[in-house]
Design a protein around this motif. Structure first.
Motif, short mmCIF file in Angstrom:
data_model
loop_
_atom_site.label_atom_id
_atom_site.label_comp_id
_atom_site.label_asym_id
_atom_site.label_seq_id
_atom_site.Cartn_x
_atom_site.Cartn_y
_atom_site.Cartn_z
N ASN A 3 0.86 -1.18 0.00
CA ASN A 3 0.00 0.00 0.00
C ASN A 3 0.89 1.22 0.00
OD1 ASN A 3 -2.48 -1.38 0.10
ND2 ASN A 3 -2.24 -1.70 2.29
N VAL A 4 0.85 1.98 -1.09
CA VAL A 4 1.73 3.13 -1.26
C VAL A 4 0.90 4.35 -1.57
CG1 VAL A 4 3.58 4.09 -2.72
CG2 VAL A 4 3.67 1.70 -2.00
N THR A 5 1.34 5.49 -1.01
CA THR A 5 0.69 6.76 -1.30
C THR A 5 1.70 7.74 -1.88
OG1 THR A 5 1.09 7.57 0.95
CG2 THR A 5 -1.05 6.50 0.53
N PHE A 6 1.19 8.71 -2.61
CA PHE A 6 1.99 9.80 -3.14
C PHE A 6 1.33 11.08 -2.67
CE2 PHE A 6 3.33 12.86 -6.37
CZ PHE A 6 4.70 12.61 -6.43
N HIS A 7 2.00 11.83 -1.80
CA HIS A 7 1.42 13.00 -1.15
C HIS A 7 0.09 12.64 -0.51
CE1 HIS A 7 4.65 15.55 -2.47
NE2 HIS A 7 4.46 15.18 -3.71
N GLU A 8 0.08 11.51 0.19
CA GLU A 8 -1.03 10.97 0.97
C GLU A 8 -2.20 10.46 0.14
OE1 GLU A 8 -2.00 13.60 4.21
OE2 GLU A 8 0.11 13.81 4.77
N ASN A 9 -2.07 10.44 -1.19
CA ASN A 9 -3.11 9.89 -2.05
C ASN A 9 -2.70 8.49 -2.49
OD1 ASN A 9 -4.85 12.26 -2.20
ND2 ASN A 9 -3.16 13.18 -3.33
#
Length: 166
Positions: A3-9
């Motif tokens: 589970n990965v986010t980019f700038h919390e998205n």
């Protein structure tokens, strides 16, 4: 998958998640002089593979410089940094930042590395920040998929894993 986010998205990672004990998939990327480079080019060597979205951003730049500086402390391992940056941009960045102790490699051509290592961000066509240590028999001995792409990896654990690999 991680589970990965980019700038919390949340983002979607394409490909298969790599796990400790897996055989490292071979891949084809480009060197800064546009030559094809594969995992097999590092046969019989320990590899610390540092994956960043773009060396032209703050955390990615710091990560690449840190592993460049630490490379001499990991005498048994060859350090590789892979990003989606064009080889020309990597070469310019490398010269400006005096990075000489690692191989800076581009996956921009066909994102093969990204897909084979499960780090290609579908929404952005960038690579998710991650670390892989691969031993001399091409067995994966350490994996870190950084949960938030804008965060740093665990440098100490990655370096310890590289030093311990045979």
């Amino acid at each position: 998958m991680a589970n990965v986010t980019f700038h919390e998205n949340p983002v979607t990672l394409l490909g298969s998640e790599i796990k400790v004990g897996d055989s490292a998939p071979n891949f084809s990327v480009l060197s800064n002089d546009l030559k094809e480079v594969t995992l097999n080019d590092y046969k019989d060597k320990v590899k610390l593979i540092s994956v960043v979205p773009s060396v032209d951003t703050g955390v990615c730049s710091e990560q690449t410089k840190r592993f460049n500086d630490e490379a001499s402390e990991v005498a048994n391992a060859h350090v590789l940094t892979v990003s989606m940056d064009l080889p020309f941009a990597q070469k310019r960045w490398r010269t400006v930042n005096k990075v000489e102790n690692l191989d800076l490699l581009s996956d921009h051509r066909n994102a093969e590395f990204g897909e084979k290592y499960g780090v290609l961000i579908q929404e952005l066509r960038l690579l998710a920040r991650s670390i892989f240590v691969v031993d001399s028999t091409n067995t994966v001995t350490y994996v870190e998929y950084v949960e938030e792409v804008s965060n740093h990896p665990d440098y100490a654990k990655a370096l310890e894993a590289a030093k311990a690999a045979k």
